[in-house]
Write a protein that holds these residues in place. Sequence first.
Motif, PDB file in Angstrom:
ATOM      1  N   VAL A   1       1.059  -1.400   0.228  1.00  0.00           N
ATOM      2  CA  VAL A   1       0.389   0.115  -0.126  1.00  0.00           C
ATOM      3  C   VAL A   1       1.146   1.254   0.292  1.00  0.00           C
ATOM      4  CG1 VAL A   1      -1.539   1.433   1.382  1.00  0.00           C
ATOM      5  CG2 VAL A   1      -1.373  -0.807   1.303  1.00  0.00           C
TER       6      VAL A   1
ATOM      7  N   GLY B   1       1.768   4.642   1.075  1.00  0.00           N
ATOM      8  CA  GLY B   1       1.065   5.579   2.013  1.00  0.00           C
ATOM      9  C   GLY B   1       2.054   4.787   3.354  1.00  0.00           C
TER      10      GLY B   1
ATOM     11  N   TYR C   1      -2.657   5.077   6.126  1.00  0.00           N
ATOM     12  CA  TYR C   1      -3.370   5.637   5.232  1.00  0.00           C
ATOM     13  C   TYR C   1      -2.681   5.366   4.096  1.00  0.00           C
ATOM     14  CZ  TYR C   1      -3.435  10.104   2.387  1.00  0.00           C
ATOM     15  OH  TYR C   1      -4.158  10.837   1.269  1.00  0.00           O
ATOM     16  N   TYR C   2      -4.020   5.190   3.206  1.00  0.00           N
ATOM     17  CA  TYR C   2      -3.949   4.301   1.577  1.00  0.00           C
ATOM     18  C   TYR C   2      -3.361   5.835   0.807  1.00  0.00           C
ATOM     19  CZ  TYR C   2      -4.282   0.583  -1.268  1.00  0.00           C
ATOM     20  OH  TYR C   2      -4.714  -0.554  -2.474  1.00  0.00           O
TER      21      TYR C   2
ATOM     22  N   ASP D   1      -3.655   5.344  -2.370  1.00  0.00           N
ATOM     23  CA  ASP D   1      -4.349   5.546  -4.250  1.00  0.00           C
ATOM     24  C   ASP D   1      -6.012   6.098  -3.722  1.00  0.00           C
ATOM     25  OD1 ASP D   1      -2.099   4.352  -5.367  1.00  0.00           O
ATOM     26  OD2 ASP D   1      -2.805   2.562  -4.915  1.00  0.00           O
TER      27      ASP D   1
ATOM     28  N   TYR E   1      -7.649   6.507   5.584  1.00  0.00           N
ATOM     29  CA  TYR E   1      -7.310   5.425   6.518  1.00  0.00           C
ATOM     30  C   TYR E   1      -8.234   4.635   6.586  1.00  0.00           C
ATOM     31  CZ  TYR E   1      -4.241   9.718   8.082  1.00  0.00           C
ATOM     32  OH  TYR E   1      -3.581  11.163   7.682  1.00  0.00           O
TER      33      TYR E   1
ATOM     34  N   TRP F   1     -12.416   0.238   6.028  1.00  0.00           N
ATOM     35  CA  TRP F   1     -11.944   1.844   6.442  1.00  0.00           C
ATOM     36  C   TRP F   1     -12.568   2.530   7.439  1.00  0.00           C
ATOM     37  CZ3 TRP F   1      -9.038   2.696   2.244  1.00  0.00           C
ATOM     38  CH2 TRP F   1      -8.981   2.001   0.752  1.00  0.00           C
TER      39      TRP F   1
ATOM     40  N   ARG G   1     -13.467   3.065  -5.183  1.00  0.00           N
ATOM     41  CA  ARG G   1     -12.362   3.315  -3.722  1.00  0.00           C
ATOM     42  C   ARG G   1     -13.117   1.534  -3.555  1.00  0.00           C
ATOM     43  NH1 ARG G   1     -12.102   5.568   1.628  1.00  0.00           N
ATOM     44  NH2 ARG G   1     -14.431   4.631   2.143  1.00  0.00           N
TER      45      ARG G   1
ATOM     46  N   PRO H   1     -10.029  -2.483   2.257  1.00  0.00           N
ATOM     47  CA  PRO H   1      -8.905  -1.830   1.074  1.00  0.00           C
ATOM     48  C   PRO H   1      -8.236  -2.943   1.392  1.00  0.00           C
ATOM     49  CG  PRO H   1      -9.403  -1.066   4.408  1.00  0.00           C
ATOM     50  CD  PRO H   1     -10.899  -2.200   3.731  1.00  0.00           C
TER      51      PRO H   1
END
Length: 74
Positions: free
Chosen positions: A17, A19, A36-37, A39, A43, A51, A67, A71
Amino acid sequence: MKIVEKDYLVIIDDFEVEGFIDTEQRCLNCRFHLVYYEDFDAYFCPNCNVWKEAKCSDPECCYCPIRPDSPLPV
C-alpha cells in the motif's frame, strides 16, 4: 499479520500500500494503528480490514468512486 513500513510503502503480509502507518491514530474497535492509503486518500484499519472514513458524495472525486469495499484483498 506482518506489517512493515518502508519508503512510503506499507507492506501487509504480501500486499503493498502506498502510504504510511499513522502512529497517532488507532482503530476504535481493535486499537491497531491506522494506515493511510494514498491511492484512495483514506485511512483504514489493517486488522479489521475496514475503511475508517466514509466515501464522499462529490461526483468529481477521483478517489471514492473507485475505492473497493475493503482496503485489503479478502
